[in-house]
Design a protein around this motif. Structure first.
Motif, PDB file in Angstrom:
ATOM      1  N   LYS A   8      -5.562 -26.445   0.165  1.00 53.15           N
ATOM      2  CA  LYS A   8      -4.335 -26.884   0.823  1.00 53.15           C
ATOM      3  C   LYS A   8      -3.663 -27.976  -0.001  1.00 53.15           C
ATOM      4  CE  LYS A   8      -5.023 -25.719   5.672  1.00 53.15           C
ATOM      5  NZ  LYS A   8      -5.112 -26.223   7.060  1.00 53.15           N
ATOM      6  N   GLU A   9      -2.349 -28.006   0.090  1.00 54.51           N
ATOM      7  CA  GLU A   9      -1.572 -28.993  -0.640  1.00 54.51           C
ATOM      8  C   GLU A   9      -0.299 -29.287   0.135  1.00 54.51           C
ATOM      9  OE1 GLU A   9      -0.821 -27.149  -4.399  1.00 54.51           O
ATOM     10  OE2 GLU A   9       0.377 -25.544  -3.550  1.00 54.51           O
ATOM     11  N   ILE A  10       0.342 -30.382  -0.240  1.00 50.31           N
ATOM     12  CA  ILE A  10       1.589 -30.773   0.411  1.00 50.31           C
ATOM     13  C   ILE A  10       2.746 -30.587  -0.552  1.00 50.31           C
ATOM     14  CG2 ILE A  10       2.942 -32.791   1.125  1.00 50.31           C
ATOM     15  CD1 ILE A  10       0.671 -33.791   2.681  1.00 50.31           C
ATOM     16  N   CYS A  11       3.809 -30.009  -0.040  1.00 49.13           N
ATOM     17  CA  CYS A  11       5.097 -30.025  -0.721  1.00 49.13           C
ATOM     18  C   CYS A  11       6.032 -30.790   0.215  1.00 49.13           C
ATOM     19  CB  CYS A  11       5.605 -28.605  -0.965  1.00 49.13           C
ATOM     20  SG  CYS A  11       7.224 -28.523  -1.761  1.00 49.13           S
ATOM     21  N   LEU A  12       6.536 -31.934  -0.231  1.00 53.05           N
ATOM     22  CA  LEU A  12       7.390 -32.764   0.619  1.00 53.05           C
ATOM     23  C   LEU A  12       8.474 -33.424  -0.218  1.00 53.05           C
ATOM     24  CD1 LEU A  12       8.082 -34.163   3.307  1.00 53.05           C
ATOM     25  CD2 LEU A  12       6.450 -35.972   2.673  1.00 53.05           C
ATOM     26  N   GLY A  13       9.711 -33.175   0.158  1.00 50.42           N
ATOM     27  CA  GLY A  13      10.839 -33.792  -0.530  1.00 50.42           C
ATOM     28  C   GLY A  13      11.989 -33.995   0.427  1.00 50.42           C
ATOM     29  N   GLN A  14      13.143 -34.321  -0.147  1.00 52.46           N
ATOM     30  CA  GLN A  14      14.327 -34.618   0.653  1.00 52.46           C
ATOM     31  C   GLN A  14      15.429 -33.605   0.354  1.00 52.46           C
ATOM     32  OE1 GLN A  14      11.860 -37.221   1.817  1.00 52.46           O
ATOM     33  NE2 GLN A  14      13.862 -37.127   2.819  1.00 52.46           N
ATOM     34  N   ILE A  15      16.117 -33.168   1.373  1.00 55.01           N
ATOM     35  CA  ILE A  15      17.244 -32.250   1.190  1.00 55.01           C
ATOM     36  C   ILE A  15      18.381 -32.999   0.499  1.00 55.01           C
ATOM     37  CG2 ILE A  15      18.980 -30.842   2.355  1.00 55.01           C
ATOM     38  CD1 ILE A  15      16.944 -30.408   4.607  1.00 55.01           C
ATOM     39  N   VAL A  16      18.887 -32.426  -0.601  1.00 53.52           N
ATOM     40  CA  VAL A  16      19.998 -33.058  -1.320  1.00 53.52           C
ATOM     41  C   VAL A  16      21.210 -32.138  -1.440  1.00 53.52           C
ATOM     42  CG1 VAL A  16      18.488 -34.601  -2.633  1.00 53.52           C
ATOM     43  CG2 VAL A  16      19.088 -32.359  -3.590  1.00 53.52           C
ATOM     44  N   ASN A  17      21.053 -30.875  -1.047  1.00 53.39           N
ATOM     45  CA  ASN A  17      22.191 -29.963  -1.130  1.00 53.39           C
ATOM     46  C   ASN A  17      21.944 -28.757  -0.234  1.00 53.39           C
ATOM     47  OD1 ASN A  17      24.650 -28.930  -1.965  1.00 53.39           O
ATOM     48  ND2 ASN A  17      23.837 -27.991  -3.813  1.00 53.39           N
ATOM     49  N   VAL A  18      23.003 -28.288   0.405  1.00 51.04           N
ATOM     50  CA  VAL A  18      22.943 -27.085   1.232  1.00 51.04           C
ATOM     51  C   VAL A  18      24.184 -26.251   0.931  1.00 51.04           C
ATOM     52  CG1 VAL A  18      22.877 -26.127   3.559  1.00 51.04           C
ATOM     53  CG2 VAL A  18      21.692 -28.281   3.074  1.00 51.04           C
ATOM     54  N   THR A  19      23.981 -25.016   0.493  1.00 56.98           N
ATOM     55  CA  THR A  19      25.101 -24.108   0.240  1.00 56.98           C
ATOM     56  C   THR A  19      24.763 -22.737   0.814  1.00 56.98           C
ATOM     57  OG1 THR A  19      24.212 -23.501  -1.937  1.00 56.98           O
ATOM     58  CG2 THR A  19      25.823 -25.282  -1.877  1.00 56.98           C
ATOM     59  N   ARG A  20      25.784 -21.901   0.930  1.00 55.56           N
ATOM     60  CA  ARG A  20      25.583 -20.542   1.437  1.00 55.56           C
ATOM     61  C   ARG A  20      26.191 -19.543   0.467  1.00 55.56           C
ATOM     62  NH1 ARG A  20      25.661 -24.032   5.419  1.00 55.56           N
ATOM     63  NH2 ARG A  20      24.177 -23.766   7.134  1.00 55.56           N
ATOM     64  N   LYS A  21      25.496 -18.414   0.276  1.00 52.85           N
ATOM     65  CA  LYS A  21      25.944 -17.440  -0.712  1.00 52.85           C
ATOM     66  C   LYS A  21      25.477 -16.049  -0.314  1.00 52.85           C
ATOM     67  CE  LYS A  21      25.803 -16.530  -5.707  1.00 52.85           C
ATOM     68  NZ  LYS A  21      25.400 -17.067  -7.028  1.00 52.85           N
TER      69      LYS A  21
ATOM     70  N   SER B 118      22.877 -12.550   3.315  1.00 53.17           N
ATOM     71  CA  SER B 118      23.627 -13.805   3.337  1.00 53.17           C
ATOM     72  C   SER B 118      22.615 -14.938   3.337  1.00 53.17           C
ATOM     73  CB  SER B 118      24.514 -13.875   4.584  1.00 53.17           C
ATOM     74  OG  SER B 118      25.480 -12.848   4.551  1.00 53.17           O
ATOM     75  N   LEU B 119      22.633 -15.710   2.277  1.00 54.87           N
ATOM     76  CA  LEU B 119      21.578 -16.691   2.065  1.00 54.87           C
ATOM     77  C   LEU B 119      22.064 -18.117   2.275  1.00 54.87           C
ATOM     78  CD1 LEU B 119      20.043 -15.233  -1.208  1.00 54.87           C
ATOM     79  CD2 LEU B 119      19.278 -14.855   1.128  1.00 54.87           C
ATOM     80  N   THR B 120      21.197 -18.916   2.842  1.00 46.84           N
ATOM     81  CA  THR B 120      21.388 -20.362   2.867  1.00 46.84           C
ATOM     82  C   THR B 120      20.487 -20.950   1.794  1.00 46.84           C
ATOM     83  OG1 THR B 120      21.870 -20.387   5.232  1.00 46.84           O
ATOM     84  CG2 THR B 120      21.193 -22.462   4.238  1.00 46.84           C
ATOM     85  N   PHE B 121      21.080 -21.708   0.906  1.00 45.34           N
ATOM     86  CA  PHE B 121      20.354 -22.265  -0.233  1.00 45.34           C
ATOM     87  C   PHE B 121      20.212 -23.767  -0.023  1.00 45.34           C
ATOM     88  CE2 PHE B 121      20.886 -23.787  -4.827  1.00 45.34           C
ATOM     89  CZ  PHE B 121      19.527 -23.728  -5.078  1.00 45.34           C
ATOM     90  N   ILE B 122      18.976 -24.227   0.101  1.00 46.92           N
ATOM     91  CA  ILE B 122      18.696 -25.640   0.350  1.00 46.92           C
ATOM     92  C   ILE B 122      17.923 -26.204  -0.837  1.00 46.92           C
ATOM     93  CG2 ILE B 122      17.516 -27.290   1.848  1.00 46.92           C
ATOM     94  CD1 ILE B 122      17.940 -25.359   4.160  1.00 46.92           C
ATOM     95  N   GLU B 123      18.495 -27.226  -1.467  1.00 44.54           N
ATOM     96  CA  GLU B 123      17.818 -27.888  -2.583  1.00 44.54           C
ATOM     97  C   GLU B 123      17.050 -29.101  -2.074  1.00 44.54           C
ATOM     98  OE1 GLU B 123      19.407 -27.736  -6.902  1.00 44.54           O
ATOM     99  OE2 GLU B 123      21.100 -28.267  -5.629  1.00 44.54           O
ATOM    100  N   ILE B 124      15.810 -29.197  -2.517  1.00 43.44           N
ATOM    101  CA  ILE B 124      14.930 -30.303  -2.142  1.00 43.44           C
ATOM    102  C   ILE B 124      14.583 -31.074  -3.408  1.00 43.44           C
ATOM    103  CG2 ILE B 124      12.761 -30.911  -1.013  1.00 43.44           C
ATOM    104  CD1 ILE B 124      12.836 -27.992   0.105  1.00 43.44           C
TER     105      ILE B 124
END
Length: 610
Positions: A347-360, A370-376
């Motif tokens: 097991k491992e952790i992936c944890l970050g902060q949302i810095v961008n949200v776009t749709r394409k 139809s995708l929602t693209f979230i950058e962390i």
């Protein structure tokens, strides 16, 4: 179903070690052994290089430095690491890298005077721009951490650190470590220009005006406040809120006021999580006693303490990590997971902060998603592999139905290294030598070495084409450099996110049962087909895929891609420019054109036949 993808840039790691031809194979074997998580086995090979009387002083120094970095990262043995680095420095060859390593290790150990001394020497002895940048970042990192942790801020040193970081960014626009450090340096020095320049550079914005929609609010605050920042309580709180909104919680906490205790509490939680995961990953790396269940209990205890401070509760639900993120995401933009991936068994952790949200919208062979693209970004942890390789590999992202999550830090380093690779003649020659050595002679080398060499050539060819295109458009200097890196990043994003993860989404939407029952290798195989046929960077992507064969789901999928290419070449020999029928097809993969690569994989793609 959550699906995790791993970004692999093993080629850059292996080839960066290879300088002397007589030790190339052993360096590569040591690196390959290391990436099977066999630290001791890799160390044995490195010591063999060291004990070989034919080994150059330069290679000996690199062995000492490599072992020293591992002594510190995996065993926290500062004395042994420092002793090895003294041995490296005594050889008077490659001393700059050893000084930077000494500075970085001393900083992490809290020995700031020793760190600053080593960084100063590294700056003075830098023989080229790359060495100077590494030394400048080491110096600035020491100044930042010593000022932050000692609560005593030397504005003269902070000013020098800021100027050094701006020099790094002049040479390498968008350098993530330099840009991030410049933000922190600006916070401590209360310097609006440092903070603004660092923030814009980190996100690759020409100015705050060009920020994407998700970060428009903090960009507006910086634009209004930073030019005339007098460090009043009201201004500091505005800046703290803007830094928090853009994910810089460590720096936000340094300016937060009494009404912003939640920012301070969350920043402290992130630091506690870093300490916890570092200790857990270190135990995994050295095979010390630990367990997934104990780690998860410790993680959830940390989460529970934060929720109590924030007066949040899971209610009647059992507190899981997923539930925790559900509770804190609206307030802090947290995103990630706790679990296993196809890249590692624990097991491992992936944890970050949302810095961008776009749709394409993504369209592949008539199938649409139809995708929602979230950058962390600004990751507290990006899993064990990222920690083990010092962020040179890691989780690239994952998809859940029509939502794609991308870990930004996994993608922003490679464009900088790519620029260096095509513009620095020494680095370019070194990378090409791997291919030339693999192809030369009549005896085929081992498959891993051969494919690493072919990967290097294919990627260089793709990057040369991109550079030439931008040059023809009239771009020069820093404008050309920044546009090259941004375009390379976008093309990889189109391939690895919108094509690859888009394919996962299409398969989940249109073929849900098949997707659920398919093994990881089949899912990844289909997504990798889309990477090469539904994005405009097939040569570059093809090289990366075929050079990363292994037992994981990704590695097995890559093996199928290689087999498909070899089968296609066997049927289309006359169409391949320069094809030599007396040589095995695998030695001639580099002869495939972009159009041929796409034709090959369109023919075998099951989605193209449905």
């Amino acid at each position: 179903m959550k699906h995790i993808t791993t970004l692999s840039i093993l080629f850059l790691l292996i080839t960066s070690l290879c300088t002397a031809q007589q030790t190339d194979m052993r360096w590569q074997k040591a690196a390959q052994t290391f990436f099977t998580f066999n630290i001791d086995g890799s160390a044995v090979i490195l010591r063999d290089i060291l004990n070989d009387p034919r080994t150059s002083s330069s290679d000996s120094a690199k062995v000492y430095s490599t072992l020293a970095l591992r002594d510190w990262q995996f065993h926290r043995n500062y004395e042994l690491a420092a002793k090895r680095l003294d041995s490296a420095l005594a050889l008077r060859s490659g001393s700059n890298a050893s000084l930077v390593a000494l500075s970085n290790i001393a900083t992490e150990a809290g020995h700031y005077p020793a760190s600053l001394e080593a960084a100063d020497k590294a700056l003075a002895s830098a023989a080229n721009a790359a060495e100077w940048r590494e030394a400048a970042i080491a110096y600035a990192n020491t100044v930042y951490l010593s000022s932050k942790n000692n609560k005593k801020q030397d504005t003269t040193l902070l000013g020098k650190a800021g100027r050094l970081l701006e020099g790094v960014l002049d040479q390498m626009p968008g350098h993530p470590q330099a840009a991030k450090l410049l933000v922190g340096t600006g916070v401590l020095k209360k310097d609006g220009r440092f903070l603004s320049d660092g923030w814009n550079a980190y996100f690759h914005f020409a100015s705050a005006d060009s920020a994407y929609a998700y970060l428009k609010e903090p960009a507006g605050v910086f634009l209004a406040v930073l030019p005339h920042w007098k460090a009043s309580s009201a201004e500091n709180e505005q800046i703290a809120a803007a830094l928090a909104k853009s994910g810089f919680y460590e720096y936000a906490a340094l300016l937060a006021g009494r009404s912003q205790k939640d920012i301070i509490a969350y920043a402290r939680y992130l630091q506690e999580t870093t300490t916890l995961t570092d200790d857990y990953y270190r135990k995994l790396a050295v095979h010390a006693p630990t367990s997934d269940s104990l780690f998860e209990q410790q993680v959830l205890s940390t989460c529970a303490r934060l929720l109590e401070k924030l007066k949040l509760s899971a209610g009647k639900d059992t507190l899981t990590y997923e539930k925790f993120l559900e509770l804190v995401q609206p307030r802090f933009g947290a995103m990630g997971f706790l679990g296993t991936t196809s890249s590692f068994h624990a097991k491992e952790i992936c944890l970050g902060q949302i810095v961008n949200v776009t749709r394409k919208e993504v369209l592949q062979y008539g199938y649409k998603a139809s995708l929602t693209f979230i950058e962390i970004d600004l990751m507290t942890s990006n899993g064990f592999i990222s920690w083990f390789t010092n962020k040179r590999m890691g989780n690239g992202g994952w998809s859940v139905n029509d939502t794609i999550y991308r870990v930004r830090e996994a993608y922003i380093r490679e464009p900088m290294e790519a620029w260096t690779m095509i513009t620095d003649s020494t680095v370019r020659k070194e990378k090409l030598s791997i291919f030339e050595n693999a192809i030369a002679g009549t005896i085929t080398p081992d498959t891993t070495t051969l494919l690493a060499g072919i990967n290097g050539l294919l990627r260089l060819n793709a990057m040369d084409s991109l550079y030439a295109m931008l040059y023809r458009q009239g771009l020069r200097g820093s404008d050309l450099q920044l546009q090259f890196m941004n375009t390379l990043e976008r093309r990889q994003e189109d391939a690895s996110i919108f094509a690859h993860e888009g394919r996962h989404s299409i398969d989940q939407i249109y073929f849900a049962k098949d997707f659920e029952n398919a093994p990881s290798s089949e899912r990844e195989y289909r997504a990798k087909l889309s990477e090469m046929t539904c994005a405009d960077f097939p040569v570059y992507i093809f090289g990366k895929i075929v050079s990363s064969i292994g037992p994981s789901g990704h590695g097995q999928a890559n093996r199928r891609i290689l087999d498909d290419a070899l089968a296609w070449m066997g049927k289309h020999q006359p169409e391949i420019s320069g094809y030599d029928t007396t040589q095995p097809a695998i030695r001639q993969l580099y002869r495939l054109s972009a159009d041929q690569i796409q034709s090959c994989f369109r023919e075998v793609d099951p989605l193209n036949k449905q």
